[in-house]
Design an enzyme around this catalytic site. Structure first.
Site, PDB file in Angstrom:
ATOM      1  N   ALA A  88      41.142  40.103  32.611  1.00 44.15           N
ATOM      2  CA  ALA A  88      40.229  39.406  31.695  1.00 44.15           C
ATOM      3  C   ALA A  88      40.990  38.199  31.172  1.00 44.15           C
ATOM      4  CB  ALA A  88      39.791  40.321  30.566  1.00 44.15           C
ATOM      5  N   ASN A 129      30.625  29.298  39.560  1.00 46.89           N
ATOM      6  CA  ASN A 129      30.999  30.624  39.076  1.00 46.89           C
ATOM      7  C   ASN A 129      29.940  31.166  38.125  1.00 46.89           C
ATOM      8  OD1 ASN A 129      32.206  32.867  38.026  1.00 46.89           O
ATOM      9  ND2 ASN A 129      34.139  31.869  37.522  1.00 46.89           N
ATOM     10  N   ALA A 155      39.009  28.335  37.786  1.00 47.54           N
ATOM     11  CA  ALA A 155      37.784  27.829  37.166  1.00 47.54           C
ATOM     12  C   ALA A 155      38.077  26.660  36.240  1.00 47.54           C
ATOM     13  CB  ALA A 155      37.114  28.939  36.369  1.00 47.54           C
ATOM     14  N   GLY A 196      39.783  35.196  31.105  1.00 48.55           N
ATOM     15  CA  GLY A 196      38.875  34.446  30.237  1.00 48.55           C
ATOM     16  C   GLY A 196      38.859  32.963  30.528  1.00 48.55           C
ATOM     17  N   LEU A 197      39.008  32.638  31.795  1.00 51.01           N
ATOM     18  CA  LEU A 197      38.857  31.247  32.242  1.00 51.01           C
ATOM     19  C   LEU A 197      39.801  30.259  31.562  1.00 51.01           C
ATOM     20  CD1 LEU A 197      34.966  30.993  32.599  1.00 51.01           C
ATOM     21  CD2 LEU A 197      36.645  31.685  34.307  1.00 51.01           C
ATOM     22  N   ASN A 244      32.676  38.385  43.296  1.00 51.27           N
ATOM     23  CA  ASN A 244      33.510  38.325  42.120  1.00 51.27           C
ATOM     24  C   ASN A 244      33.868  39.775  41.745  1.00 51.27           C
ATOM     25  OD1 ASN A 244      34.806  37.425  39.715  1.00 51.27           O
ATOM     26  ND2 ASN A 244      33.416  35.677  39.655  1.00 51.27           N
ATOM     27  N   LYS A 300      28.980  31.587  43.661  1.00 56.30           N
ATOM     28  CA  LYS A 300      29.767  32.821  43.685  1.00 56.30           C
ATOM     29  C   LYS A 300      29.005  33.960  43.019  1.00 56.30           C
ATOM     30  CE  LYS A 300      34.398  34.586  43.043  1.00 56.30           C
ATOM     31  NZ  LYS A 300      35.788  34.177  42.817  1.00 56.30           N
ATOM     32  N   CYS A 348      31.495  35.353  36.340  1.00 57.68           N
ATOM     33  CA  CYS A 348      32.707  35.765  35.635  1.00 57.68           C
ATOM     34  C   CYS A 348      32.347  36.799  34.577  1.00 57.68           C
ATOM     35  CB  CYS A 348      33.406  34.584  34.973  1.00 57.68           C
ATOM     36  SG  CYS A 348      34.894  35.128  34.101  1.00 57.68           S
TER      37      CYS A 348
HETATM   38  C1  LIG Z   1      43.640  37.288  37.725  1.00 58.43           C
HETATM   39  C2  LIG Z   1      42.348  36.880  38.308  1.00 58.43           C
HETATM   40  C3  LIG Z   1      41.695  35.732  37.856  1.00 58.43           C
HETATM   41  C4  LIG Z   1      40.475  35.334  38.386  1.00 58.43           C
HETATM   42  N1  LIG Z   1      39.875  34.183  37.954  1.00 58.43           N
HETATM   43  C5  LIG Z   1      38.724  33.759  38.534  1.00 58.43           C
HETATM   44  C6  LIG Z   1      38.134  32.524  38.182  1.00 58.43           C
HETATM   45  O1  LIG Z   1      38.659  31.778  37.366  1.00 58.43           O
HETATM   46  N2  LIG Z   1      36.969  32.175  38.782  1.00 58.43           N
HETATM   47  C7  LIG Z   1      36.365  32.973  39.717  1.00 58.43           C
HETATM   48  O2  LIG Z   1      35.317  32.626  40.237  1.00 58.43           O
HETATM   49  N3  LIG Z   1      36.917  34.133  40.100  1.00 58.43           N
HETATM   50  C8  LIG Z   1      38.081  34.552  39.532  1.00 58.43           C
HETATM   51  N4  LIG Z   1      38.649  35.739  39.935  1.00 58.43           N
HETATM   52  C9  LIG Z   1      37.973  36.546  40.966  1.00 58.43           C
HETATM   53  C10 LIG Z   1      38.585  36.283  42.357  1.00 58.43           C
HETATM   54  O3  LIG Z   1      38.427  34.938  42.727  1.00 58.43           O
HETATM   55  C11 LIG Z   1      37.947  37.190  43.421  1.00 58.43           C
HETATM   56  O4  LIG Z   1      36.560  36.927  43.475  1.00 58.43           O
HETATM   57  C12 LIG Z   1      38.132  38.658  43.123  1.00 58.43           C
HETATM   58  O5  LIG Z   1      39.382  38.874  42.540  1.00 58.43           O
HETATM   59  C13 LIG Z   1      37.987  39.549  44.366  1.00 58.43           C
HETATM   60  O6  LIG Z   1      38.951  39.249  45.328  1.00 58.43           O
HETATM   61  P1  LIG Z   1      40.361  40.035  45.469  1.00 58.43           P
HETATM   62  O7  LIG Z   1      40.020  41.499  45.515  1.00 58.43           O
HETATM   63  O8  LIG Z   1      40.962  39.525  46.718  1.00 58.43           O
HETATM   64  O9  LIG Z   1      41.155  39.718  44.263  1.00 58.43           O
HETATM   65  C14 LIG Z   1      39.866  36.133  39.394  1.00 58.43           C
HETATM   66  C15 LIG Z   1      40.528  37.289  39.851  1.00 58.43           C
HETATM   67  C16 LIG Z   1      41.740  37.674  39.333  1.00 58.43           C
HETATM   68  C17 LIG Z   1      42.400  38.920  39.853  1.00 58.43           C
END
Ligand SMILES: Cc1cc2nc3c(=O)[nH]c(=O)nc-3n(C[C@H](O)[C@H](O)[C@H](O)COP(=O)(O)O)c2cc1C
Ligand SMILES: Cc1cc2nc3c(=O)[nH]c(=O)nc-3n(C[C@H](O)[C@H](O)[C@H](O)COP(=O)(O)OP(=O)(O)OC[C@H]3O[C@@H](n4cnc5c(N)ncnc54)[C@H](O)[C@@H]3O)c2cc1C
Ligand SMILES: Cc1cc2nc3c(=O)[nH]c(=O)nc-3n(C[C@H](O)[C@H](O)[C@H](O)COP(=O)(O)OP(=O)(O)OC[C@H]3O[C@@H](n4cnc5c(N)ncnc54)[C@H](O)[C@@H]3O)c2cc1C
Ligand SMILES: Cc1cc2nc3c(=O)[nH]c(=O)nc-3n(C[C@H](O)[C@H](O)[C@H](O)COP(=O)(O)O)c2cc1C
Ligand code: FES
Ligand code: FES
Lengths: 258, 304, 304, 258
Positions: free
Chosen positions: B70, B127, B46, B72-73, B192, B165, B130
């Site tokens: 968490a 996004n 993000a 936190g972007l 998400n 998203k 989040c």
């Molecule tokens: C460590 C971590 C950081 C993430 N950061 C973001 C993010 O910055 N922006 C976002 O849209 N989703 C973020 N996500 C969500 C993932 O893009 C994804 O939607 C979610 O983890 C489900 O997919 P997965 O089960 O394959 O991890 C994050 C997920 C994880 C585990």
């Protein structure tokens, strides 16, 4: 280079209460560049436990392509790891991170290595490498009690070794600082790995000295991509957060705010 | 003919596999492990207007077949991403999907406007879901009207197609999906993370410093599959599916319920080579199912 | 003094452990394995006015650290439960919580009125959250007003305290919780299952004949813990927590976030002796934490 | 009585492509009352895979307290089970369900045992017990192809054994019904276990005969508490659904609507 290696267990044994020493072989060993680097271990093929476990490299033997890790079997993942037997495969990602700088101590100088509990293992390879190049190593190792202490003999063979136990059941009673206070040796550098309060105490006691501390943090990727394992720097600027996994785990004393 | 190629608004994908946002940074680390040009696309971390340092640690906790995060972007901010991260990614032949986050509409709009001009950014991922930031983020993702309006505002300024998203933490995800479609979204990405929590057994306190975190990984896959199945039946825009994808079988499942491509998040931490491995394994899996082209899988659950 | 005893509206619990509704039938099968009088209580399978045969099969599917079910409230109906099941359970020294389900308010009221007169039924659990039936069930559980009204209607006729079982498939579970509290609920039980889906890899069709099913097991625990944490802070009635409980540590987690007792569902299938095992292990776990009485654990996450 | 037993693997071997035979020992064996009962196996200590796997008891030896299960390693759970080695512990719940009634065939009479694929195993113990009491057993076993066929020799030692393979690579080409059509033996009863379409074909071919069929269904608890494993009866009354795990898995022909 970081490899994902299916390493083979050469041996595994319990060396103290709940503490296991596992010898692994695989081509990953050839990629290790410094003591204090760690590996990220997948304990089972299952999705539960899901994440890899970061474990320090405790010693390496390039001739036999072997490395040793020493870990406490406490939680779900490490308990499963402790069940591996000779011949089993373990999925290991590594070597990861930047280890202790051996170059920062010159031959003939003295280094103090201070380890606490499960922070002791990486100091063993460090001491081996420092000693090999002619550095005099003094080891201060802290444990909760005698039954969870390990590697006293191994360290003694490399240099003076002082043990502190919280309950006094082995060596000096109290923390590593109790030993450090009575140590009037001159030294060029110190290296430390252990729990945060210990690192803090060590850094405070040795203010002004050249030192290197190895940190722990909960991890996701282990390679610097997920921003899970950050720690705050004392320098509150752009680099307010640095990553333990790829910027560390070892940082010069004073860099991380603890 | 490339059996894995898929064309989506703004995106010519060599294959339907892309790392999910936040699980791949800005590509550098995984770029040390394999050639990023193999990937269908990359969803980068993000980007917010200003640099963000994110939440205090611990930021992750493991759960049964899943994890909480968490973060936190944390990100270097729009300028940092434009100047350092995106140019570095230009060396690879791979389209970038820029994940855009913010606190209020104006932030989103400003980030979208600028980042959509980067030459390798072929689409935005808005996004609105989040769960790990106090303001903005998920609040836009749980109310259809707000989701609609934000989509429209970003759509108005973006130079590239906009994917929105969605959050799974809602009573009716179909309503949100329809709202963003009406707001002009070119596509949807989902899901998400689910909001969850884990305690430290000894202290009884939450492990995650932020108290709650977003649940991801294999544990959430059944929820994600169900939601993609539902949403794909009520919208006419493509869906990039995600949530627990760990292998080629999972990819086939997401396509079957109606996704047109698939993102891989948490699995990268378990196996850093998971994306190229899946890409390599897909053709054999398709053969086993008698599937000629990957697009033939899309929505087969609905057709049966 | 019994370190594990807890008193809740209508319920004198020897310990905070009870099997969750639908995962223990009407007790007979587990009664063959161990003495049911050991249990804190028993939540029996949902009872509806008429006999129900439930959904076609397959009714269950495994997922990562969880399972989906779509049993569809199969049960012998009010009369059957009153005449055969409840009297059989009277031989045990254990309070019964009767799970009440229906299609419309009138059904719920009628079942509640009658079943609450059974001598061993000490409380009702109003199931407004079953995701596996076409009408009723979950629809009452996703709208605060409907949840409120149904609670009030049942409360008006019940001879015993009424607990309302909440669905996790909502944007804001706190709103539903407050609504049922206002409707007169004596307690809350949570969570029911998350709606999910799994495909057969070969055919691409849902495995569960009902298409979707309810997700339970360790996978959902982080979501359940988070929701109990949230709800316990906005209501003044006790919560019986559930979702993925498999061992004594999990019980401690649920109590810590504010539950007063804990139900065990899916784990019974994995280990049929899980309930007595947990009861046996709790005292040692409490010792390790320096906890004198189990009630001292309740809500400790909030106090820290 | 149903036990949850930590059984010990005495031996495990692959007996056909993807088909494993595992010998287990434990006190559970002493509780088995009839051939065709099954056990519910937990393949790992992990929560993934979560559920137990129902597997038929293929043979028992009360003297050595051993039983054998035969299974196809196909999905996630059975693949993990196939990795167990001698000495490993397996968490087994059983014996479960009601097996084939041996009493329904008198000494001197003939019984036809028809098995398909992974439905073949429980017929082995059944045949052993029938043969032991003087019943003449005729076995008709269907497999996809020769490489997944197993136990031909074992069955031959108990009585006439005919094999059918879909691809014709072993025995008669086609399904078990192709063999059955050419069998002009008189028989008192038939017993069958295999996929639903096979059970259907067998029941139809032997309309009016006394037969017993063993069914499969996805399970939760395995003991009758969760209503997951029901099947519909032909008798559409109160008992419209019966449970495979505790009412079955074996039902008299005609009871279950297929
Ligand atoms: C460590 C971590 C950081 C993430 N950061 C973001 C993010 O910055 N922006 C976002 O849209 N989703 C973020 N996500 C969500 C993932 O893009 C994804 O939607 C979610 O983890 C489900 O997919 P997965 O089960 O394959 O991890 C994050 C997920 C994880 C585990
Ligand atoms: C760079 C580094 C080097 C380490 N070296 C060693 C070593 O040589 N020997 C050793 O015994 N331990 C070492 N640790 C700590 C070790 O990683 C944890 O003890 C281990 O991950 C706990 O896993 P578990 O399965 O026992 O516990 P669980 O409670 O099952 O762990 C759950 C999750 O929390 C994480 N976690 C829990 N405690 C810690 C912790 N202290 N640090 C990081 N993550 C944690 C786990 O990795 C896992 O993701 C190191 C940690 C780091 C960061
Ligand atoms: C009474 C009974 C006796 C059985 N006896 C045998 C036997 O002797 N040998 C043998 O190889 N197989 C037998 N089966 C089938 C066996 O249970 C499944 O093949 C096995 O559960 C599949 O597990 P998996 O880990 O390979 O597959 P996965 O796909 O990982 O299984 C996922 C889930 O679906 C369930 N499942 C999948 N297929 C089936 C199925 N056909 N029947 C029931 N549940 C299923 C699993 O139990 C698990 O809960 C029997 C089934 C029943 C009901
Ligand atoms: C097979 C099965 C049947 C269930 N039937 C009911 C039911 O009849 N009524 C009800 O309120 N909840 C029912 N539930 C939900 C459980 O009571 C419980 O809320 C849920 O499974 C979460 O707990 P767990 O993770 O411990 O299983 C059922 C769950 C399962 C797995
Ligand atoms: S663990 Fe992912 S950045 Fe360090
Ligand atoms: S598997 Fe639970 S009733 Fe049969």
């Amino acid at each position: 280079m970081i490899l994902q290696d299916k390493m083979i267990v050469k041996a595994q044994r319990q060396i103290a209460q709940g503490i296991f020493e596992m010898r692994l072989t695989g081509k990953l060993v050839g990629e290790i560049t410094s003591p204090g680097q760690f590996v990220h271990v997948r304990v089972a093929d299952s999705f539960e436990p899901l994440l890899r476990r970061p474990i320090s490299i405790a010693s390496i033997c390039n001739e036999s392509n072997e490395m040793t890790i020493i870990y406490r079997a406490e939680g779900r993942g490490t308990t499963m790891l402790a069940k591996k037997r000779e011949g089993d495969e373990v999925d290991v990602l590594g070597p990861l991170g930047n280890g202790f700088p051996v170059d920062e101590t010159a031959p003939g100088e003295t280094a103090i290595l201070i380890g606490g509990g499960i922070g002791v293992p990486p100091l063993y390879e460090l001491s081996k490498q420092l000693t090999a190049k002619g550095v005099k190593c003094v080891h201060v190792l802290g444990f909760q009690s005698a039954d969870v202490a390990f590697y006293e003999e191994e360290f003694k063979q490399l240099g003076d070794t002082y043990i502190a136990t919280v309950d006094g059941s082995l060596g000096t009673g109290g923390f590593v600082t109790s030993v450090m206070e009575n140590l009037d040796e001159e030294f060029a550098t110190y290296y430390s790995c252990g729990p945060m309060p210990m690192l803090n105490a060590v850094q405070t006691a040795y203010t002004g000295k050249k030192g290197f501390l190895s940190f722990e943090q909960r991890m996701g990727c282990g390679i610097g991509a997920c921003f899970a394992c950050v720690c705050q720097t004392t320098d509150q600027t752009d680099k307010a957060y640095i990553k333990v996994c790829s910027d560390g785990p070892v940082f010069p004393a004073g860099v991380v705010s603890i | 003919m490339n059996r894995l190629s898929i064309e989506l608004p703004g995106l010519q994908l060599k294959n339907p596999i892309m790392p999910a946002s936040g699980c791949f940074g800005f590509g550098k680390e995984y770029g040390n492990l394999y050639d990023l040009s193999q990937l269908g696309a990359i969803m980068i971390k993000a980007t917010t207007l200003e640099t963000r340092f994110g939440n205090p640690t611990p930021r992750v906790a493991e759960t049964a077949a899943g994890m909480l995060n968490a973060i936190g972007l944390q990100n270097p901010g729009l300028q940092g991403v434009m100047e350092a991260e995106l140019p570095w990614l230009e060396q690879f032949d791979v389209p970038i999907i820029a994940n855009v986050a913010g606190t209020e509409t104006a932030d989103y709009v400003e980030v979208a406007k600028t980042i959509s001009t980067a030459p390798n950014v072929k689409a935005l991922e808005l996004n609105i879901s989040c769960p790990n930031v106090k303001c903005g983020g998920i609040t836009f993702g749980t109310d259809p009207q707000q989701a609609h309006d934000l989509t429209a505002a970003v759509k108005a300024v973006s130079e590239v197609p906009v994917y929105v998203k969605l959050s799974p933490n809602v009573t009716d995800i179909k309503a949100i999906a329809k709202a963003v479609e009406e707001g002009g979204a070119d596509g949807i990405t989902m899901i998400n993370t689910l909001v969850g929590m884990r305690l430290d057994q000894k202290t009884g306190r939450p492990i995650i410093a932020n108290v709650t975190g977003g649940l991801s990984g294999p544990a959430v896959k059944p929820v994600a599959i169900r939601m993609v199945y539902e949403v794909s039946q009520v919208v006419n825009i493509p869906i990039i599916g995600m949530g627990g994808v760990s292998n080629a079988e999972d990819v086939i499942d997401f396509l079957s319920v109606g996704a047109s491509a698939v993102a891989v998040g948490t699995a990268n931490f378990v196996d850093p080579f998971v994306c190229p491995t899946i890409i390599e394994e897909l053709p054999a899996k398709m053969d086993a199912l008698g599937i000629e082209h990957i697009t033939d899988l899309i929505g087969r659950s609905h057709r049966l």
